[in-house]
Design a protein around this motif. Structure first.
Motif, mmCIF file in Angstrom:
data_model
loop_
_atom_site.group_PDB
_atom_site.id
_atom_site.type_symbol
_atom_site.label_atom_id
_atom_site.label_comp_id
_atom_site.label_asym_id
_atom_site.label_seq_id
_atom_site.Cartn_x
_atom_site.Cartn_y
_atom_site.Cartn_z
ATOM 1 N N ILE A 128 -95.049 62.251 94.726
ATOM 2 C CA ILE A 128 -96.210 62.146 93.842
ATOM 3 C C ILE A 128 -95.832 62.524 92.412
ATOM 4 O O ILE A 128 -96.492 62.111 91.457
ATOM 5 C CB ILE A 128 -97.364 63.047 94.375
ATOM 6 C CG1 ILE A 128 -98.715 62.585 93.829
ATOM 7 C CG2 ILE A 128 -97.160 64.487 94.002
ATOM 8 C CD1 ILE A 128 -99.250 61.364 94.463
ATOM 9 N N ALA A 129 -94.721 63.280 92.259
ATOM 10 C CA ALA A 129 -94.354 63.775 90.929
ATOM 11 C C ALA A 129 -94.180 62.660 89.885
ATOM 12 O O ALA A 129 -94.775 62.746 88.812
ATOM 13 C CB ALA A 129 -93.102 64.640 91.018
ATOM 14 N N PRO A 130 -93.394 61.594 90.187
ATOM 15 C CA PRO A 130 -93.242 60.562 89.159
ATOM 16 C C PRO A 130 -94.546 59.819 88.848
ATOM 17 O O PRO A 130 -94.694 59.249 87.772
ATOM 18 C CB PRO A 130 -92.199 59.611 89.741
ATOM 19 C CG PRO A 130 -92.234 59.853 91.190
ATOM 20 C CD PRO A 130 -92.580 61.292 91.366
ATOM 21 N N VAL A 131 -95.490 59.826 89.805
ATOM 22 C CA VAL A 131 -96.773 59.171 89.535
ATOM 23 C C VAL A 131 -97.594 60.021 88.568
ATOM 24 O O VAL A 131 -98.274 59.499 87.677
ATOM 25 C CB VAL A 131 -97.544 58.954 90.857
ATOM 26 C CG1 VAL A 131 -98.861 58.252 90.594
ATOM 27 C CG2 VAL A 131 -96.703 58.166 91.823
ATOM 28 N N LEU A 132 -97.525 61.343 88.745
ATOM 29 C CA LEU A 132 -98.355 62.222 87.933
ATOM 30 C C LEU A 132 -97.775 62.455 86.541
ATOM 31 O O LEU A 132 -98.505 62.531 85.563
ATOM 32 C CB LEU A 132 -98.541 63.574 88.634
ATOM 33 C CG LEU A 132 -99.311 63.566 89.944
ATOM 34 C CD1 LEU A 132 -99.514 64.968 90.439
ATOM 35 C CD2 LEU A 132 -100.641 62.881 89.788
ATOM 36 N N PHE A 133 -96.452 62.614 86.469
ATOM 37 C CA PHE A 133 -95.840 62.967 85.175
ATOM 38 C C PHE A 133 -94.844 61.886 84.795
ATOM 39 O O PHE A 133 -93.822 61.709 85.458
ATOM 40 C CB PHE A 133 -95.142 64.318 85.272
ATOM 41 C CG PHE A 133 -96.063 65.402 85.723
ATOM 42 C CD1 PHE A 133 -96.983 65.962 84.853
ATOM 43 C CD2 PHE A 133 -96.027 65.856 87.030
ATOM 44 C CE1 PHE A 133 -97.838 66.949 85.269
ATOM 45 C CE2 PHE A 133 -96.893 66.842 87.453
ATOM 46 C CZ PHE A 133 -97.797 67.392 86.571
ATOM 47 N N ASP A 134 -95.108 61.155 83.722
ATOM 48 C CA ASP A 134 -94.260 59.997 83.448
ATOM 49 C C ASP A 134 -93.007 60.352 82.661
ATOM 50 O O ASP A 134 -92.292 59.479 82.193
ATOM 51 C CB ASP A 134 -95.049 58.877 82.763
ATOM 52 C CG ASP A 134 -95.748 59.382 81.537
ATOM 53 O OD1 ASP A 134 -95.475 60.531 81.150
ATOM 54 O OD2 ASP A 134 -96.570 58.631 80.972
ATOM 55 N N SER A 135 -92.699 61.666 82.528
ATOM 56 C CA SER A 135 -91.428 62.004 81.891
ATOM 57 C C SER A 135 -90.296 61.971 82.919
ATOM 58 O O SER A 135 -89.123 62.016 82.551
ATOM 59 C CB SER A 135 -91.518 63.406 81.271
ATOM 60 O OG SER A 135 -91.925 64.327 82.241
ATOM 61 N N LEU A 136 -90.641 61.856 84.207
ATOM 62 C CA LEU A 136 -89.615 61.832 85.250
ATOM 63 C C LEU A 136 -89.024 60.426 85.346
ATOM 64 O O LEU A 136 -89.665 59.444 84.972
ATOM 65 C CB LEU A 136 -90.234 62.237 86.580
ATOM 66 C CG LEU A 136 -90.646 63.703 86.636
ATOM 67 C CD1 LEU A 136 -91.566 63.959 87.805
ATOM 68 C CD2 LEU A 136 -89.424 64.592 86.727
ATOM 69 N N PRO A 137 -87.761 60.315 85.862
ATOM 70 C CA PRO A 137 -87.134 58.982 85.935
ATOM 71 C C PRO A 137 -87.929 58.016 86.798
ATOM 72 O O PRO A 137 -88.457 58.391 87.861
ATOM 73 C CB PRO A 137 -85.764 59.283 86.555
ATOM 74 C CG PRO A 137 -85.870 60.653 87.116
ATOM 75 C CD PRO A 137 -86.867 61.369 86.302
ATOM 76 N N ARG A 138 -88.003 56.766 86.356
ATOM 77 C CA ARG A 138 -88.818 55.758 87.057
ATOM 78 C C ARG A 138 -88.237 55.360 88.402
ATOM 79 O O ARG A 138 -88.933 54.833 89.250
ATOM 80 C CB ARG A 138 -88.967 54.505 86.178
ATOM 81 C CG ARG A 138 -89.724 54.717 84.885
ATOM 82 C CD ARG A 138 -91.185 54.986 85.110
ATOM 83 N NE ARG A 138 -91.430 56.413 85.314
ATOM 84 C CZ ARG A 138 -92.577 56.928 85.736
ATOM 85 N NH1 ARG A 138 -93.566 56.133 86.023
ATOM 86 N NH2 ARG A 138 -92.730 58.207 85.906
ATOM 87 N N PHE A 143 -88.643 55.940 95.850
ATOM 88 C CA PHE A 143 -88.812 56.934 96.911
ATOM 89 C C PHE A 143 -90.290 57.088 97.258
ATOM 90 O O PHE A 143 -90.658 57.226 98.425
ATOM 91 C CB PHE A 143 -88.205 58.259 96.465
ATOM 92 C CG PHE A 143 -88.357 59.347 97.478
ATOM 93 C CD1 PHE A 143 -87.573 59.347 98.618
ATOM 94 C CD2 PHE A 143 -89.287 60.349 97.303
ATOM 95 C CE1 PHE A 143 -87.718 60.335 99.566
ATOM 96 C CE2 PHE A 143 -89.436 61.338 98.258
ATOM 97 C CZ PHE A 143 -88.649 61.331 99.390
ATOM 98 N N SER A 144 -91.146 57.044 96.207
ATOM 99 C CA SER A 144 -92.586 57.193 96.453
ATOM 100 C C SER A 144 -93.089 56.106 97.394
ATOM 101 O O SER A 144 -93.969 56.343 98.217
ATOM 102 C CB SER A 144 -93.362 57.121 95.141
ATOM 103 O OG SER A 144 -92.844 58.040 94.228
ATOM 104 N N LEU A 145 -92.522 54.875 97.265
ATOM 105 C CA LEU A 145 -92.962 53.786 98.140
ATOM 106 C C LEU A 145 -92.584 54.067 99.588
ATOM 107 O O LEU A 145 -93.340 53.731 100.508
ATOM 108 C CB LEU A 145 -92.320 52.466 97.694
ATOM 109 C CG LEU A 145 -92.870 51.860 96.411
ATOM 110 C CD1 LEU A 145 -92.138 50.584 96.073
ATOM 111 C CD2 LEU A 145 -94.353 51.589 96.572
ATOM 112 N N ALA A 146 -91.423 54.695 99.781
ATOM 113 C CA ALA A 146 -90.979 54.958 101.155
ATOM 114 C C ALA A 146 -91.652 56.185 101.737
ATOM 115 O O ALA A 146 -91.714 56.341 102.957
ATOM 116 C CB ALA A 146 -89.465 55.132 101.170
ATOM 117 N N ALA A 147 -92.184 57.051 100.866
ATOM 118 C CA ALA A 147 -92.671 58.358 101.316
ATOM 119 C C ALA A 147 -93.742 58.295 102.408
ATOM 120 O O ALA A 147 -93.689 59.096 103.348
ATOM 121 C CB ALA A 147 -93.166 59.165 100.125
#
Lengths: 437, 405
Positions: A128-138, A143-147
């Motif tokens: 969920i981290a990259p969805v919430l904070f867009d400073s993280l690598p895209r 991984f979010s899709l597989a989660a």
């Protein structure tokens, strides 16, 4: 020169040192006067509030602070209390939390497998981290899709092939559009991309997973849904409901705004019926009535039914929130998108929805918070959420008669989750504000 | 000589159904219609098969058969010889009672908390902030259980009121007894002449309405302001009081008294009712407080300043300028909070209050085995209630909407 100076009566050559402001106009006193005692009414209110706060704190502080953490049952707790503080002093018995911590968190999940839900929670946070904070690598979004599949497998266990076979279905439309375009033509590709995965999931995914499982039995212990409970259950239902209800709600909102008569009327009917009836009635429908509507002999998991109901319920509310956002956009945005030659899907995806969703963020997050709080209602249809467990704990001889400690703990946990959600939504609002006003 | 190229005269191709905007919407609708119909037929077919397999039919006749269970909280005559339909009606009235009382209390709580949260008194605004955040972020069910536990566990038992130096005292000058079995309040006893008193009261209300109209017309004609508030209050109280004394106190109060092991006399408000109503009112009040705060903040400061510069006094400014505009923002979410409260009253199950879900949707279903019919009626009741309230909201919204030209 000296004469001229002498003729003047007095000229000040240097600045006077600053005087300190009057006592009542500076520092704490000024603050007190302005904020607490500015008028008679305010003074009365202040005294009243101080009294209320004092009354509450005087009753609660000792009870909380001197609470007993090291007893095995309520009667033991009372003995310890009498020994330490004297007869009849009222103190909390927090030991119910330490004693039943595992149960409150995991329900009846096997204790040697607690690493699985914990790991699933970690996977969820990373996803969920990259969805919430867009400073993280895209790249993390992959991984979010597989989660979801990883989390499902970790929580319920069983053969790894089941989730894999279902996940493979999502690859079908991609494959069809890449390799089938020449063979089927554009129309055929679109139709195939929709129909093939559905057919695959309905008829092929199960047997494939079964066959692979019998050839290569890779898997972990399967856990029944009945063993799920506590905050784990609330989190699973809440998070799944939140993730699924947002896209569904957006689709319903678009349907309600659409010009297509049948789709519009269907969406209006769906939204109004769902919103008009309380969730608890829907949950009872799911638990006692659903068997009537499904083919004879079907029997599927109560937890899955609850998740479906909660999702449908929340999506109707989200649809109304998003509709508000869509209606709030100026007409010019729609016309601008049309005049650029964008088709419906493009104009929605690129122009309308980003703006409408931005306006609706507070409402959407409020709906999410409501959904998460509503997960407590599953206690009525026999699932062991935290409140259900608190009833179960109270029913044991060890902890018969314990109320406040459990309620306070449950309330506190919900408060932390919901409050952080609303704080995040305020952060998001600030970040997305473009200040056109 | 110009040659016009003919438009391509290809015939109708199948792909046009999807790619030609003239046909596409029709195609989508037809497909959607067929899918919806197929789904409905599938559901109906399953239901018919399942009912047949269970040997049941679809029949509302059970509503006229004997219920055979008791309902401890009721507003109309009911015994276990009454029908299931009557039991459902008792439940409906109980639901509406909770909703009605709850909405009034929630409005009061919300109004106070919302206004006080904007107060420049630091400690009061923080206190209200804590109240709002606590109730907004913790589930209703937890609050209902907490209030119920406070009522049943922390309140004195009736026997504590006994004796000279009793442990517990009746509150409000000995008129109200708060016990762990519920709250006992005085009940009105209607005697001779109460009808006349009621008519007098009604007449004074009509008088107030006419006086207000007269005062308004007078102000518009001459600019003179009459003391509307004081005259209204006087009209409301004085005639009724005079007649009350003349007629020899036709309405008296019967106070609860401790007899034996319990209180008798007065009205017994059960713990389940109080816990449910109070918890729902506090919970919804927190949401209403936010609406009120938002509504007041939405009115720009310029409005107040403009009203002051016109020479209006603060009270008139609030009444004539700020409130009408703030209400336009506050009322729609307020109504939807009322709606939420009504629906949340189905949580009565948690404390054993006999609302419509517990009678019609609970015991009746269990006794008759008519899940399908019972749940259908229950859903319809909530749906109709919601639709009526939202229809009323729409009427109101249209009447206060900014008239744009």
């Amino acid at each position: 020169m000296a004469d001229i100076n002498a003729s003047r009566a007095f000229v000040r050559k240097e600045m006077l040192p600053e005087k300190t402001p009057p006592v009542a106009e500076a520092g704490a006193l000024k603050w007190l006067r302005e904020n607490l005692f500015s008028s008679v009414l305010n003074t009365i209110l202040t005294i009243l509030s101080v009294f209320v706060i004092y009354w509450i704190l005087s009753h609660v502080t000792g009870w909380v602070v001197f609470g007993i953490w090291d007893a095995g049952s309520l009667s033991e707790c009372r003995e310890l209390r009498d020994a330490r503080y004297g007869e009849g002093v009222s103190v909390a018995c927090w030991s119910v939390l330490t004693d039943r911590w595992d149960q409150l968190m995991f329900g009846f999940y096997p204790s040697e497998l607690y690493w699985r839900p914990i790991l699933a929670l970690l996977v969820f946070f990373v996803a969920i981290a990259p969805v919430l904070f867009d400073s993280l690598p895209r790249k993390m979004l992959l991984f979010s899709l597989a989660a979801p599949f990883i989390c499902y497998w970790l929580l319920w266990g069983g053969m790894i092939w089941g989730p894999l076979a279902v996940a493979a279905g999502f690859a079908l439309p991609v494959l069809v559009s890449r390799f089938g375009a020449g063979l089927l033509g554009p129309l055929g590709t679109t139709v195939a991309a929709v129909i093939l995965p559905v057919l695959y999931w309905l008829f092929a995914a199960g047997p494939i997973a079964g066959a692979l499982g019998s050839v290569l039995p890779i898997g972990i212990t399967f856990i029944e849904s009945n063993d799920f409970g506590g905050f784990m259950l609330a989190f699973i239902i809440g998070i799944t409901g939140i993730l699924l209800s947002l896209p569904l709600g957006v689709l319903l909102a678009l349907g309600r705004q659409s010009d297509l008569f049948i789709i519009n009327k269907f969406c209006v009917f769906f939204i109004e019926v769902i919103r008009g009836v309380p969730l608890i009635v829907w949950l009872f429908t799911a638990s006692i009535l659903l068997n009537y509507f499904l083919p004879p002999g079907t029997n599927f998991d109560l937890m899955l039914r609850v998740i479906i109901m909660v999702t449908l319920f929340a999506s109707a509310y989200i649809a109304e929130v998003v509709r508000g956002g869509l209606a709030a956009l100026p007409r010019g945005q729609y016309e601008g998108a049309d005049s650029l030659g964008l088709d419906y899907a493009q104009s929605m995806r690129l122009i309308i929805l980003p703006q409408a969703l931005k306006i609706s963020i507070p409402g959407i997050v409020n709906t999410f918070i409501g959904l998460f709080k509503d997960t407590t209602l599953v206690v009525f249809i026999g699932l062991l959420d935290p409140i259900g467990l608190s009833n179960a704990i109270r029913a044991t001889t060890d902890w018969n008669g314990i109320y406040w400690e459990l309620f306070i703990f449950i309330g506190l946990c919900f408060f932390v989750c919901c409050y952080s959600m609303s704080k995040y939504s305020q952060y998001l609002e600030r970040k997305l504000r473009r200040d056109h006003r | 000589m110009a040659t016009l190229s003919d438009p391509p005269s290809e015939g109708f191709r199948l792909s046009q159904l999807l790619y030609d905007t003239r046909y596409r919407s029709m195609t989508i609708q037809v497909i959607a219609f067929m899918l919806i119909m197929a789904g409905l037929i599938w559901l109906a077919n399953n239901t018919v098969q399942n009912l047949a397999a269970l040997g049941k039919d679809f029949d509302f006749g059970f509503l006229t058969t004997r219920a055979g269970y008791d309902i401890n909280q009721r507003l109309i005559e009911y015994s276990n010889d009454s029908t299931h339909g009557r039991a459902a009606l008792v439940g409906i009235l109980n639901t509406l009672l909770v909703a009605f009382v709850g909405c009034i209390l929630a409005t009061i709580f919300g109004l106070f908390a919302g206004v006080l949260r904007l107060s420049n008194n630091w400690i009061v605004s923080r206190l209200m902030g804590v109240y709002v955040e606590m109730f907004r972020n913790i589930p209703t069910l937890v609050w209902i259980l907490i209030v119920f536990a406070i009522m049943t566990e922390a309140m004195p038992a009736p026997r504590d009121f006994r004796g000279e130096d009793a442990e517990a005292m009746m509150s409000l000058f000995g008129t109200v007894a708060i016990t762990n079995r519920g709250v006992y309040i005085p009940s009105p006893v209607v005697g001779d002449g109460a009808l006349i008193l009621g008519l007098v009261f009604l007449a004074s209300i009509i008088g107030i309405v006419f006086f207000r109209r007269f005062a308004k017309a007078r102000q518009e004609a001459t600019g003179e302001q009459l003391p509307v508030l004081w005259v209204s209050l006087g009209l409301l109280i004085v005639p009724s009081l005079v007649f009350y004394l003349i007629l020899g106190r036709p309405i008296t109060l019967q106070y609860p008294e401790l007899t034996g092991f319990n209180f008798t006399g007065g009205v017994h408000l059960r713990n389940s009712f109080i816990a449910l109503t109070l918890a729902l009112a506090l919970y919804t009040g927190a949401f209403i407080a936010e609406n009120v705060r938002g509504g007041i903040l939405a009115i720009s400061k310029g409005q107040t300043e403009a009203a002051f510069s016109l020479g209006l006094q603060p009270g008139r400014t609030m009444q004539l300028v700020i409130l009408p505009q703030a209400l336009r923002v506050i009322i729609p979410p307020l109504i939807s909070q009322y709606l939420n409260l009504t629906k949340n009253s189905s949580l009565a199950l948690a404390v054993g209050y006999m609302d419509v879900r517990s009678t019609l949707g609970g015991i009746t279903i269990n006794q008759t085995g008519r899940e399908l019919e019972g749940m259908l009626l229950l859903g319809l009741f909530y749906l109709i209630t919601s639709l009526i309230i939202s229809a009323a909201m729409n009427v109101y919204n249209n009447s206060v909407k900014l008239k744009e030209r």
